[in-house]
Structure formats: structure tokens, C-alpha cells
Design a protein around this motif. Structure first.
Motif, PDB file in Angstrom:
ATOM      1  N   ASP A 163      -5.370   5.726   0.876  1.00 61.06           N
ATOM      2  CA  ASP A 163      -5.559   4.344   1.322  1.00 61.06           C
ATOM      3  C   ASP A 163      -5.294   4.158   2.822  1.00 61.06           C
ATOM      4  OD1 ASP A 163      -6.497   3.171  -0.967  1.00 61.06           O
ATOM      5  OD2 ASP A 163      -4.571   2.355  -1.622  1.00 61.06           O
ATOM      6  N   ARG A 211       0.836  -1.215   0.000  1.00 61.45           N
ATOM      7  CA  ARG A 211       0.000   0.000   0.000  1.00 61.45           C
ATOM      8  C   ARG A 211       0.860   1.249   0.000  1.00 61.45           C
ATOM      9  NH1 ARG A 211      -5.096  -0.385  -1.477  1.00 61.45           N
ATOM     10  NH2 ARG A 211      -5.644  -2.509  -0.988  1.00 61.45           N
ATOM     11  N   HIS A 242       2.425   1.686  -3.537  1.00 59.21           N
ATOM     12  CA  HIS A 242       1.286   2.046  -4.397  1.00 59.21           C
ATOM     13  C   HIS A 242       0.932   3.521  -4.212  1.00 59.21           C
ATOM     14  CE1 HIS A 242      -2.769   2.396  -5.967  1.00 59.21           C
ATOM     15  NE2 HIS A 242      -3.206   2.694  -4.755  1.00 59.21           N
ATOM     16  N   ASP A 283      -5.023   6.973  -9.147  1.00 57.84           N
ATOM     17  CA  ASP A 283      -5.084   5.735  -8.371  1.00 57.84           C
ATOM     18  C   ASP A 283      -5.343   4.553  -9.310  1.00 57.84           C
ATOM     19  OD1 ASP A 283      -5.318   3.924  -6.250  1.00 57.84           O
ATOM     20  OD2 ASP A 283      -7.399   4.476  -5.813  1.00 57.84           O
TER      21      ASP A 283
HETATM   22 MG    MG Z   1      -5.342   3.073  -4.033  1.00 60.45          MG
END
Ligand code: MG
Length: 391
Positions: free
Chosen positions: A105, A72, A75, A198
Motif C-alpha cells: 500500500d 494503512r 493494516h 490483504d
Molecule cells: Mg491493502
């Protein structure tokens, strides 16, 4: 007070989010000597506890499956990098867009979407669990960093961007922030951009991760127009290229092509509609930040391919099945016995239960589980449910 190097709104387009049109912070704060308000938001997010946990949270592949897959955290950094490039070129507020991307996130559970779906199911009698709403909850309430207010007290526009989706039911409880979901309006351009960045980021890095894991093949991917075009171009230009460099050149070419289309299309949209300011942007019924129709449908084709070929791959499904079982078992264990949670979470659950019954108790348990990293959740499961490694 030392002088600011340049005013934070300098050089931004009229339709960008600017400080002097902002709805500001919930708890008023004095200005900082040399940092703009959106820069402060970005800094607060980077210093948050939830941000540091992103490194041990699954994007698609569980952390221990390999050192090179996206987490995460990486990302979120890739999303921010794509969005900043576009923001700078369109004279949007780069610091705001970066803040939104880095925070988008923060509310994700351990084990990616499998964890979120499992927690949502556990919470079905208690108001449900939405990860976008949880990201907002993290920055509004759960971070404990300041003496005079809960959460990070971020600017309205940053919070607006973090709340990408929201059910109408929950939107009604959010005041001004929830209105656009009820009235079907848009957020500012920076929020629109973060949202699209995203999708672009995960669709492309999942191609790379999927190939690396051997779950996708180049032959299968060649049915996807965006991939095929770049793959063939790289092969023709560099006939002796190594396989690894070929994949990277291809994915890089794909991102470059799609971001260029995004820039050109959005620039045209803005030139045609010329919104006067961010409030005019918010009145539109569809986003001004978008891909052309052709590239948009190719991007959807890539997304559908990944759905089928990667997210529903039996190996990924096997892992997500186990992940869902871990989250569900932890939820039941804590609900049955609050005392097996750390004292601060137990106390919170007791307090909220006294205020709002079982839903309050469940919300405190959900907050605790949502904050866990993958490895923390596995360790808790081994300690409380089954000592064998569940993964
Ligand atoms: Mg995302």
C-alpha cells in the motif's frame, strides 16, 4: 566476509521463490555478508520514507476519528502477519511475502480509496492514477536512498508482488513485469498469498473497526455466515463474556477459520498440481493460493456486506466526499501554480513538463499529492484553499 547463518533458500519448497532462480535486481548489486536478498528488500521497505507515512494514512477511518482504528500502517502489518503464518506453514519464502505485504500500500493516496478515486479523476487526461502502479513507482523511482540508482532497486519477485493489479495499457509499458496482465498468467505463490492476505485482513479488521465505530451492529452482521458461526460459538462457550471480548473472540475465530481453510485448500492444490518451480506456478491461468469454493463464497458475502454496510454508510461517505474535495482542490491549486509546492516538487514538475508537456507536469503533482499523509493534505488545504477545517 562473515558467514551466513544458513543459506537464504534453505528449507523452502521447490515452488517457492528462491534467490537462485530469481530475475534479480535491475541494477546489479554485490551480495550482503549475512542477509539474504529478500530480507534486504524487506529491510529497505521498512526504512523507506513512504513506509513511515503509512501511519498517518487512512484505511477506512480518517486518522483523527479515533486512536484505535486501523491505519494503512497497522493494516499492512496485519496483512504481513497473516501471510507470514501461511508462508511458513507452506514452506514459501516468508521474507519475500513479508516484503510484498509491507510494501503493497505504499502508493496509496491520503484518505484511502476516496483519495485515489479523486486523484484518478484529476489525472484522467494525463494517463490516470492507479495506486498499485504507484506503489511500484515509489519503490522503483520515487524513494531517494541510494547513490547509484533511483528507488530501492528491489528484487523482481518483490516488484511482481507489489503490482497486484494493472490496466493492460499500463502493463504494456512495464516490460517483463507487465507481461502476466497481458497473457493472463499468475505471479509467484508469495504474490498470490499477499494478495489474498490483504483481502482477509481488511475484511476482518473492518468488521472490528465498524463495530467499534457503531456503524455496524451485531444483529446486521449476523446475516453474514462467517460472522454468525463464530459469534454463536463464542456465546455458547462463554455465556458471561463481556461485549468487547465477545467481538474480539468472534473476529479472531473468523480469521482462524478462514486462514485454516486457505492453508488446507492451497496445500491440496499444490499436492494435486505439483508445480516444479516458480516459473511453472506462473504458467497457471488461475491462482493456486485460494480458499475452498464454500469459504470463498462466504468471504465474498462478508465483502459485499461491508461494501453496503460500512463503505457506503452515510458517515463514511460524508467523510470520503470531503476527502475527495480536498484532493481535487489541491491538484487544481498546484497545477495552476507550481510555485506553491516545495522547491523539489516544483523543479521536478518543470523538468517533466519540459520533457513531456502537461502530462509530465500533472504526474509530478500527482506524485506529490499521493505521497501526502491525511494530516499533511489537510494542512496544505487550509493554507492554500480554505483556512477552515475541511473535515
Ligand atoms: Mg491493502
Amino acid at each position: 566476509m562473515s558467514a551466513k547463518t544458513s543459506p537464504p533458500d534453505a528449507g523452502l519448497a521447490p515452488y517457492a521463490a528462491v534467490e537462485n532462480r530469481s530475475s534479480g535486481r535491475h541494477y546489479p548489486e554485490p551480495q550482503h555478508g549475512y542477509r539474504g536478498e529478500f530480507q534486504r528488500d524487506r529491510d529497505r521497505i521498512i526504512h523507506s520514507t513512504a513506509f513511515r507515512r503509512l501511519v498517518y494514512k487512512t484505511q477506512v477511518f480518517v486518522n483523527h476519528e479515533g486512536d484505535h482504528y486501523r491505519t494503512r500502517l497497522t493494516h499492512s502489518l496485519e496483512v504481513a502477519q497473516i501471510a507470514r503464518t501461511v508462508a511458513r506453514s507452506l514452506e514459501l519464502n516468508e521474507q519475500l511475502v513479508e516484503a510484498i505485504c509491507l510494501a503493497h500500500d505504499l502508493g496509496h493516496t491520503p484518505f484511502g480509496h476516496a483519495g485515489q478515486d479523486a486523484l484518478n479523476l484529476c489525472m484522467s487526461d494525463f494517463g490516470g492514477f492507479e495506486h498499485n502502479l504507484q506503489s511500484l513507482r515509489v519503490v522503483d523511482e520515487l524513494e531517494e536512498k541510494y547513490a547509484s540508482f533511483p528507488g530501492l532497486n528491489l528484487m523482481f519477485e518483490t516488484r511482481e508482488g507489489i503490482l497486484k493489479h494493472c490496466s493492460k495499457k499500463n502493463a504494456r509499458s512495464l516490460g517483463e513485469l507487465g507481461l502476466r496482465f497481458i497473457d493472463r498468467k499468475q505471479p509467484g505463490l508469495e504474490a498470490q498469498l499477499a494478495n489474498l492476505a490483504d483481502e482477509i485482513a481488511y475484511n476482518h479488521h473492518d468488521v472490528d473497526d465498524g463495530l467499534r465505530a457503531g456503524l455496524l451492529t451485531v444483529e446486521e452482521l449476523s446475516e453474514v455466515a462467517l460472522f454468525r458461526e463464530q459469534y454463536e460459538r463464542v456465546q455458547t462457550t462463554y455465556p458471561d463474556i463481556t461485549r468487547r471480548a465477545l467481538v474480539h473472540e468472534t473476529v479472531r475465530g473468523m480469521i482462524n477459520a478462514i486462514v485454516t481453510d486457505l492453508l488446507d485448500t492451497t496445500r491440496q492444490q499444490l499436492a494435486d498440481s505439483r508445480p516444479e518451480n516458480i516459473d511453472a506456478v506462473r504458467e497457471y491461468s488461475s491462482p493456486l493460493v485460494r480458499l475452498s469454493d464454500e469459504t470463498g463464497s462466504e468471504h465474498q458475502q462478508l465483502k459485499r456486506f461491508l461494501q453496503r454496510g460500512l463503505y457506503l454508510h452515510e458517515k463514511v461517505q460524508h467523510m470520503t466526499g470531503k476527502a475527495a474535495a480536498i484532493v481535487t482542490a489541491l491538484f487544481e491549486t498546484y497545477m495552476n501554480d507550481l510555485a506553491v509546492m516545495p522547491a523539489e516538487h516544483m523543479n521536478k514538475a518543470q523538468r517533466w513538463e519540459a520533457e513531456s508537456g502537461a502530462a509530465g507536469r500533472a504526474r509530478a503533482v500527482a506524485d506529490y499529492i499521493a505521497g501526502m499523509t491525511d494530516r499533511y493534505a489537510v494542512a496544505a488545504y487550509q493554507r492554500l484553499v480554505d483556512p477552515d477545517d475541511p473535515l
